[in-house]
Design a protein around this motif. Structure first.
Motif, mmCIF file in Angstrom:
data_model
loop_
_atom_site.group_PDB
_atom_site.id
_atom_site.type_symbol
_atom_site.label_atom_id
_atom_site.label_comp_id
_atom_site.label_asym_id
_atom_site.label_seq_id
_atom_site.Cartn_x
_atom_site.Cartn_y
_atom_site.Cartn_z
ATOM 1 N N UNK A 476 35.530 63.734 -4.982
ATOM 2 C CA UNK A 476 35.205 63.926 -6.060
ATOM 3 C C UNK A 476 34.429 62.935 -5.830
ATOM 4 N N UNK A 477 35.039 61.615 -4.947
ATOM 5 C CA UNK A 477 34.286 60.414 -4.726
ATOM 6 C C UNK A 477 32.406 60.784 -4.562
ATOM 7 N N UNK A 478 32.676 61.916 -3.280
ATOM 8 C CA UNK A 478 30.758 62.526 -3.748
ATOM 9 C C UNK A 478 30.017 63.169 -4.280
ATOM 10 N N UNK A 479 30.837 63.634 -5.170
ATOM 11 C CA UNK A 479 30.185 64.497 -6.124
ATOM 12 C C UNK A 479 29.367 63.537 -7.312
ATOM 13 N N UNK A 480 29.895 62.028 -6.950
ATOM 14 C CA UNK A 480 29.448 61.406 -8.548
ATOM 15 C C UNK A 480 27.949 61.336 -8.325
ATOM 16 N N UNK A 481 27.593 61.394 -7.948
ATOM 17 C CA UNK A 481 26.176 61.442 -7.253
ATOM 18 C C UNK A 481 25.410 62.407 -8.194
ATOM 19 N N UNK A 482 25.606 63.578 -8.399
ATOM 20 C CA UNK A 482 25.416 64.765 -8.447
ATOM 21 C C UNK A 482 25.501 65.127 -10.561
ATOM 22 N N UNK A 483 24.654 65.688 -10.530
ATOM 23 C CA UNK A 483 24.977 65.687 -12.005
ATOM 24 C C UNK A 483 25.775 66.927 -12.255
ATOM 25 N N UNK A 484 26.027 66.987 -13.839
ATOM 26 C CA UNK A 484 26.978 68.770 -14.239
ATOM 27 C C UNK A 484 26.066 69.749 -14.168
ATOM 28 N N UNK A 485 24.555 69.619 -13.879
ATOM 29 C CA UNK A 485 24.022 70.936 -14.095
ATOM 30 C C UNK A 485 24.279 71.709 -12.464
ATOM 31 N N UNK A 486 23.589 70.288 -11.293
ATOM 32 C CA UNK A 486 23.736 70.561 -10.137
ATOM 33 C C UNK A 486 25.445 70.987 -9.488
ATOM 34 N N UNK A 487 26.532 70.461 -10.064
ATOM 35 C CA UNK A 487 27.239 70.663 -9.923
ATOM 36 C C UNK A 487 27.771 72.093 -10.910
ATOM 37 N N UNK A 488 27.669 72.589 -11.841
ATOM 38 C CA UNK A 488 27.653 73.966 -12.226
ATOM 39 C C UNK A 488 27.218 74.868 -11.099
ATOM 40 N N UNK A 489 25.911 74.466 -10.755
ATOM 41 C CA UNK A 489 25.662 75.313 -9.319
ATOM 42 C C UNK A 489 26.014 75.635 -8.566
ATOM 43 N N UNK A 490 26.418 74.281 -8.112
ATOM 44 C CA UNK A 490 27.094 74.949 -6.566
ATOM 45 C C UNK A 490 28.802 75.314 -6.834
ATOM 46 N N UNK A 491 28.876 75.639 -8.413
ATOM 47 C CA UNK A 491 30.235 76.676 -8.909
ATOM 48 C C UNK A 491 29.242 77.754 -8.577
ATOM 49 N N UNK A 492 28.643 77.723 -9.679
ATOM 50 C CA UNK A 492 28.129 79.384 -9.444
ATOM 51 C C UNK A 492 27.566 80.201 -8.168
ATOM 52 N N UNK A 493 27.009 79.345 -7.410
ATOM 53 C CA UNK A 493 27.463 80.115 -5.393
ATOM 54 C C UNK A 493 28.175 80.524 -4.827
ATOM 55 N N UNK A 494 29.435 79.544 -5.965
ATOM 56 C CA UNK A 494 30.849 80.040 -5.190
ATOM 57 C C UNK A 494 31.354 80.718 -5.983
ATOM 58 N N UNK A 495 30.900 81.783 -7.154
ATOM 59 C CA UNK A 495 31.542 82.720 -8.144
ATOM 60 C C UNK A 495 33.157 81.926 -8.692
#
Length: 537
Positions: A476-495
């Motif tokens: 979670x600390x590594x993901x602090x630099x990403x926006x919500x849209x970028x994190x949603x995109x990562x989740x979309x790629x993983x289904x």
């Protein structure tokens, strides 16, 4: 149990080289049908049902495992509790440690995913897994803790199977292995994650069962067993000695409150006792801190969670004393019953004491059932059950505070002796704080265990996996630099469906659950611009 079975079937190991056995002690038809479906689908799974005849001793878990061994011929077998989710690399990492023929068992630590980060009830047993078992591994006499271990079948066969005669069959069986000249090892890697008791009642029952098992081992007289080394004799006697020491300490802690009420104690000396107590507290905490440093700050949790073991030895003392009283009664009861039979033999049989009476319920021994469904109780019953198990702590806190205020009211600030005496009671208030742990947890329990269930996730094949809390916070600390849209995109790629996330914190936590340590989270500029353009469309 289904998550445990699926996790065991997803081992990173050749499919034709291992088999999973579900040891069903209740002979459930529903579980049998579910296992049959998986077996029909090609999974290496077998459901072993044991029908227990009423009135015949079935020896609980030890009997269940001995019964299951009759269905397998494998030289190595592992044991998991029904709630333990094991990682896919368990077999590959544990099996190589049987490099020597005299290694009979390899134990791994337990971890839990449904407890708060500060672990108020000391379920992680950090001292045991990070300090004690490492030292015992050096001597080759690591005890079995009941789950997450692997045995050599030929060693168990030479020992006569899993040993009966104790409610802690794991310690009992390990002692039998050591008597036959085998060694046991400890692998300090976490492969299993399960459910710890969440209620105070279940926790107390579990610890009392451990206490009773430690004293049942003394019936085998390990201190005088010539088949054990001197180190092993001490290690098998030490658990019972620890419980006795904690019980004595609870009486010792009542010395200042009773002294405030006028009871004269030698240990309550107002001159040297405060200095001794302060020195003891400081040295104890420094010793614990140094042991954790030498253990490389092991365990999945840190901070205050590392002090929970020493706190638990204090607030569990009243329950351990009750357990010791029950054990003493169980030893004395047969003699009293025999004496009563003699009296009835010479009595006329006409008195009310000698007439036969029907007894409803009861048990031959002491039952320590850990499973307890709080949801089935009414709100008032929950409160009364909680107060029943907190009565010792509430009494100690009230008495300590009352004595403290009483000494403060009559304190002569011009007297060094009276001032030293008050310091004594102030220091013992530090011990009273240990009794607040179960009280605070039972009051704010819901807020302390929120989102524990989110640590269990499922891959694309439906196999469960658990993200350790330390790893989750790191991701979670590594993901602090990403926006919500970028994190949603990562989740979309993983289904992964993220429609239920309410805010950025939920999105980040969900993304961390499905992110690997080796995956980059900072996207290249060109890919990032393309991703933002696609998301805007």
């Amino acid at each position: 149990i289904q998550d445990t079975v699926r996790a065991a079937l997803s081992q990173d190991y050749p499919r034709d080289r291992f088999q999973v056995y579900v040891c069903d002690d209740k002979a459930s038809d529903e579980l049998r049908d579910w296992c049959k479906e998986l077996r029909t689908a090609g999974q290496p799974l077998m459901n072993v049902r044991r029908f227990k005849q009423k009135g015949v001793p079935h020896h609980a878990k030890a009997g269940n495992m001995n019964h299951a061994l009759g269905y397998s011929t494998a030289e190595f077998f592992a044991v998991l509790d029904a709630d333990m989710i094991v990682s896919p690399n368990f077999l590959r990492h544990v099996l190589p440690h049987f490099y020597a023929d005299d290694v009979a068992m390899v134990q791994t630590p337990q971890s839990f995913y449904n407890i708060p980060d500060d672990d108020p009830f000391a379920h992680e047993n950090t001292v045991l897994y990070e300090i004690v078992l490492k030292a015992k591994d050096y001597k080759g006499c690591v005890p079995c803790v009941g789950t997450g271990m692997m045995f050599r079948r030929s060693s168990i066969a030479k020992a006569g199977g899993f040993t009966y005669g104790s409610i802690t069959e794991d310690f009992n069986t390990t002692m039998t292995l050591h008597q036959n000249g085998f060694r046991t090892a400890y692998l300090n890697e976490r492969f299993q994650w399960g459910l710890a008791p969440e209620t105070l009642r279940a926790t107390v029952r579990q610890r009392q069962r451990w206490c009773m098992g430690s004293f049942q081992l003394l019936n085998r007289n390990p201190g005088c067993d010539c088949k054990l080394s001197w180190t092993q004799r001490f290690l098998y006697c030490s658990p019972a000695l620890v419980y006795v020491g904690n019980s004595i300490f609870i009486f010792y802690s009542f010395t200042p409150p009773l002294s405030a009420l006028g009871v004269d104690f030698v240990l309550a000396d107002t001159v040297w006792f405060p200095r001794y107590l302060l020195t003891w507290i400081v040295l104890t905490q420094l010793t614990v801190a140094e042991l954790y440093r030498l253990a490389n700050k092991g365990g999945s949790r840190g901070g205050i969670a590392q002090l929970r073991d020493s706190q638990a030895s204090f607030w569990m003392a009243p329950y351990i004393i009750r357990c010791l009283i029950k054990l003493a009664w169980m030893e004395v009861k047969p003699y009293l019953m025999g004496f009563w039979e003699i009296i009835k033999h010479y009595c006329c049989g006409c008195c009310s004491f000698c007439k036969p009476r029907e007894v409803s319920g009861g048990s031959a021994g002491v039952e320590f059932k850990v499973t307890f469904n709080v949801a089935d109780m009414l709100r008032g019953q929950q409160v009364m059950a909680t107060l029943k198990y907190l009565q010792y702590h509430l009494a100690y806190v009230v008495v300590s505070l009352a004595c403290n205020f009483y000494k403060l009211a009559i304190l002569d600030w011009n007297s060094c002796i009276d001032l030293g005496a008050y310091i004594t009671y102030g220091l013992f208030q530090l011990m009273a704080f240990q009794a607040y742990v179960p009280i605070i947890y039972m009051i704010w329990r819901k807020s302390m265990v929120i989102q524990r269930e989110q640590l269990v996730r499922y891959d694309v094949d439906g196999n469960p996996f658990v993200v350790p809390p330390a790893k989750l916070s790191r991701l979670m600390k590594r993901l602090e630099l990403l926006t919500d849209l970028e994190m949603k995109a990562i989740l979309d790629t993983k289904g992964v469906d993220h429609s239920g996330c309410a805010d950025s914190l939920d999105i980040r936590r969900l993304c961390a659950l499905y992110l690997n340590d080796s995956e980059p989270v900072v996207l290249a500029p060109a890919k990032r611009r393309q991703l933002m353009q696609d998301l805007s469309v």
